[in-house]
Enzyme design. Structure first.
Site, mmCIF file in Angstrom:
data_model
loop_
_atom_site.group_PDB
_atom_site.id
_atom_site.type_symbol
_atom_site.label_atom_id
_atom_site.label_comp_id
_atom_site.label_asym_id
_atom_site.label_seq_id
_atom_site.Cartn_x
_atom_site.Cartn_y
_atom_site.Cartn_z
ATOM 1 N N GLY A 46 -3.684 6.848 6.177
ATOM 2 C CA GLY A 46 -3.741 7.673 4.829
ATOM 3 C C GLY A 46 -5.104 7.360 4.060
ATOM 4 C CD GLN A 51 -7.678 4.618 -0.292
ATOM 5 O OE1 GLN A 51 -7.293 5.434 -0.002
ATOM 6 N NE2 GLN A 51 -7.503 3.176 0.241
ATOM 7 C CB CYS A 88 -4.080 -0.294 0.900
ATOM 8 S SG CYS A 88 -5.402 0.728 -0.118
ATOM 9 C CG LEU A 89 -7.828 2.418 5.333
ATOM 10 C CD1 LEU A 89 -8.236 3.953 5.492
ATOM 11 C CD2 LEU A 89 -7.827 1.548 6.546
ATOM 12 C CG HIS A 130 -0.120 3.416 0.103
ATOM 13 N ND1 HIS A 130 -0.047 2.251 0.250
ATOM 14 C CD2 HIS A 130 -1.502 3.915 0.165
ATOM 15 C CE1 HIS A 130 -1.322 1.549 0.100
ATOM 16 N NE2 HIS A 130 -2.138 2.559 0.060
ATOM 17 C CD GLU A 131 -3.014 7.109 1.321
ATOM 18 O OE1 GLU A 131 -4.117 7.126 0.384
ATOM 19 O OE2 GLU A 131 -2.683 6.195 1.939
ATOM 20 C CG HIS A 134 -4.720 5.142 -3.229
ATOM 21 N ND1 HIS A 134 -5.275 3.817 -3.733
ATOM 22 C CD2 HIS A 134 -4.111 4.850 -2.141
ATOM 23 C CE1 HIS A 134 -5.241 3.101 -2.753
ATOM 24 N NE2 HIS A 134 -4.605 3.599 -1.923
HETATM 25 NI NI NI Z 1 -4.157 2.868 0.165
#
Ligand code: NI
Length: 170
Positions: A46, A51, A88-89, A130-131, A134
């Protein structure tokens, strides 16, 4: 295919609340395509627009069942509980244990700004939560139970296993 730079925790943009998308434009379509490319390139499940430095309420998710694009997403139902590892990226090589709902139903708009609903269990429910966090400037680290741990070695192990299968010596 165009990749965007993934912002890393500590970047202020990851703490901001995103604005809703009021209409789909070619520019926003390109952003979404780039977000998908960037997520796949990074082997993520995701990615949220902040991000890649854009404060718009857009997320892309793919848990291995095909791409899910969510514009202006909202969770409308939550049920149950799951406790598991999350990463997380924007915090590469790290993971932590987070408890999330085991089921969510969300409402969002698609690439044509048509409304739709999606139900997710397990990993999909976790990814949606999670997304969407953000979009409100929230990183999963806020919810981690215990300490964050290093998972950067696991990726190397996987690569070594692949090399062994192919008969290559590392
Ligand atoms: Ni993340």
């Amino acid at each position: 295919m165009a990749l965007r730079k993934i912002r890393i925790m500590g970047d202020e943009i990851l703490t901001k609340v995103c604005r809703p998308v009021d209409r789909m434009t070619p520019r926003t379509q390109t952003l979404i395509e780039d977000m998908l490319d960037t997520m796949y390139d990074a082997n993520g499940v995701g990615l949220a627009a902040p991000q890649v430095g854009i404060l718009k309420r857009i997320v892309v998710i793919d848990i291995g069942e095909g791409p899910l694009v969510m514009v202006n997403p909202e969770i409308i139902e939550r049920e149950g509980e799951q406790t598991g590892q999350e990463g997380c990226l924007s915090l590469p090589g790290q993971a932590g244990v987070v408890t999330r709902p085991n089921y969510v139903k969300a409402r969002a708009f698609d690439l044509q700004m048509q409304p739709f609903e999606v139900e997710g269990e397990g990993l999909l429910a976790r990814a949606i939560c999670h997304e969407l966090d953000h979009l409100n400037g929230i990183m999963y680290v806020r919810f981690v139970e215990g300490e964050l741990f290093d998972v950067s070695g696991e990726e190397e192990d996987e690569e070594e296993e692949i090399d062994e299968k192919e008969g290559n010596e590392a």
